[in-house]
Enzyme design. Structure first.
Site, PDB file in Angstrom:
ATOM      1  N   CYS A   4       0.743  -1.109  -0.115  1.00 58.59           N
ATOM      2  CA  CYS A   4      -0.013   0.009  -0.137  1.00 58.59           C
ATOM      3  C   CYS A   4       0.852   1.234   0.078  1.00 58.59           C
ATOM      4  CB  CYS A   4      -0.840  -0.116   1.372  1.00 58.59           C
ATOM      5  SG  CYS A   4      -1.828   1.571   1.440  1.00 58.59           S
ATOM      6  N   CYS A   7       0.230   3.556   3.169  1.00 59.11           N
ATOM      7  CA  CYS A   7       1.137   3.080   4.394  1.00 59.11           C
ATOM      8  C   CYS A   7       2.644   3.198   4.362  1.00 59.11           C
ATOM      9  CB  CYS A   7       0.960   1.560   4.334  1.00 59.11           C
ATOM     10  SG  CYS A   7      -0.578   0.880   4.861  1.00 59.11           S
ATOM     11  N   HIS A  46      -2.857   0.270   8.243  1.00 61.11           N
ATOM     12  CA  HIS A  46      -4.010   0.163   7.029  1.00 61.11           C
ATOM     13  C   HIS A  46      -5.429   0.076   7.497  1.00 61.11           C
ATOM     14  CE1 HIS A  46      -4.779  -0.596   2.829  1.00 61.11           C
ATOM     15  NE2 HIS A  46      -5.566  -1.223   3.204  1.00 61.11           N
ATOM     16  N   ASN A  85     -13.683   9.504   0.259  1.00 62.44           N
ATOM     17  CA  ASN A  85     -14.367   8.704  -0.901  1.00 62.44           C
ATOM     18  C   ASN A  85     -14.349   7.272  -0.400  1.00 62.44           C
ATOM     19  OD1 ASN A  85     -14.662  10.738  -2.667  1.00 62.44           O
ATOM     20  ND2 ASN A  85     -12.598  10.582  -3.403  1.00 62.44           N
ATOM     21  N   GLY A  91     -15.382   7.083  -6.181  1.00 61.00           N
ATOM     22  CA  GLY A  91     -14.027   7.938  -6.681  1.00 61.00           C
ATOM     23  C   GLY A  91     -12.799   7.412  -5.970  1.00 61.00           C
ATOM     24  N   THR A  93      -9.564   5.864  -5.376  1.00 57.22           N
ATOM     25  CA  THR A  93      -8.625   5.248  -6.372  1.00 57.22           C
ATOM     26  C   THR A  93      -7.571   4.372  -5.372  1.00 57.22           C
ATOM     27  OG1 THR A  93      -7.337   7.289  -6.368  1.00 57.22           O
ATOM     28  CG2 THR A  93      -9.100   6.779  -8.198  1.00 57.22           C
ATOM     29  N   HIS A  96      -6.821   2.957   0.915  1.00 63.70           N
ATOM     30  CA  HIS A  96      -6.484   3.092   2.258  1.00 63.70           C
ATOM     31  C   HIS A  96      -7.245   4.426   2.609  1.00 63.70           C
ATOM     32  CE1 HIS A  96      -2.769   3.408   5.176  1.00 63.70           C
ATOM     33  NE2 HIS A  96      -3.661   4.481   5.314  1.00 63.70           N
ATOM     34  N   HIS A  98      -8.225   7.765   3.730  1.00 62.59           N
ATOM     35  CA  HIS A  98      -7.541   9.041   3.542  1.00 62.59           C
ATOM     36  C   HIS A  98      -8.635  10.268   3.265  1.00 62.59           C
ATOM     37  CE1 HIS A  98      -7.825   7.717  -0.829  1.00 62.59           C
ATOM     38  NE2 HIS A  98      -8.033   8.920  -0.985  1.00 62.59           N
ATOM     39  N   HIS A 100      -9.135  14.200   2.280  1.00 62.12           N
ATOM     40  CA  HIS A 100      -8.831  15.282   1.529  1.00 62.12           C
ATOM     41  C   HIS A 100      -8.904  16.445   2.168  1.00 62.12           C
ATOM     42  CE1 HIS A 100      -8.011  13.197  -2.382  1.00 62.12           C
ATOM     43  NE2 HIS A 100      -8.945  12.265  -1.826  1.00 62.12           N
TER      44      HIS A 100
END
Length: 112
Positions: A4, A7, A46, A85, A91, A93, A96, A98, A100
């Site tokens: 990943c 990670c 993770h 997402n 969306g 991609t 993992h 995350h 924004h």
């Protein structure tokens, strides 16, 4: 997860410029920014997404990262957006968790 990319970035295995990090989460600039400030906040352990058994301590560490990012980048008073997402249809991609953190300009509805 050994393959990943998030990670590896969060744990210093791949060099990146950290905006901020704490024991459980890391914040670094997005490689393809959609705004003048576009920072990703990720847990160091993770998790595929926010529904993947994330403990409260990790979520709070991620919130701490957001608080520090908006202060360090100077967007705390001008407005910013935090979004995630979940799944390919939304969306996502990189599988993992995350968030924004976007700001530094007036954000259009198309970023929602």
């Amino acid at each position: 997860m050994s393959d990943c990319i998030f990670c590896k970035l969060a744990n210093g295995e791949i060099p990146t410029t950290m905006v901020y990090q704490n024991e459980f989460a890391a914040a670094f600039n997005d490689a393809s920014p959609l705004a003048p400030v576009h920072v990703l906040v990720v847990p160091k352990n993770h998790h595929d997404n926010m529904l993947d058994g994330v403990d409260a301590q990790t979520f709070m560490a991620m919130v701490d990262c957001v608080e520090q990012v908006v202060e360090l980048t100077g967007i705390q008073n001008s407005g910013f957006r935090v979004l995630t997402n979940v799944g390919a249809d939304a969306g996502q991609t990189v599988n993992h968790l995350h968030w924004h953190v976007l700001g530094g300009k007036r954000l259009s509805d198309s970023l929602a």
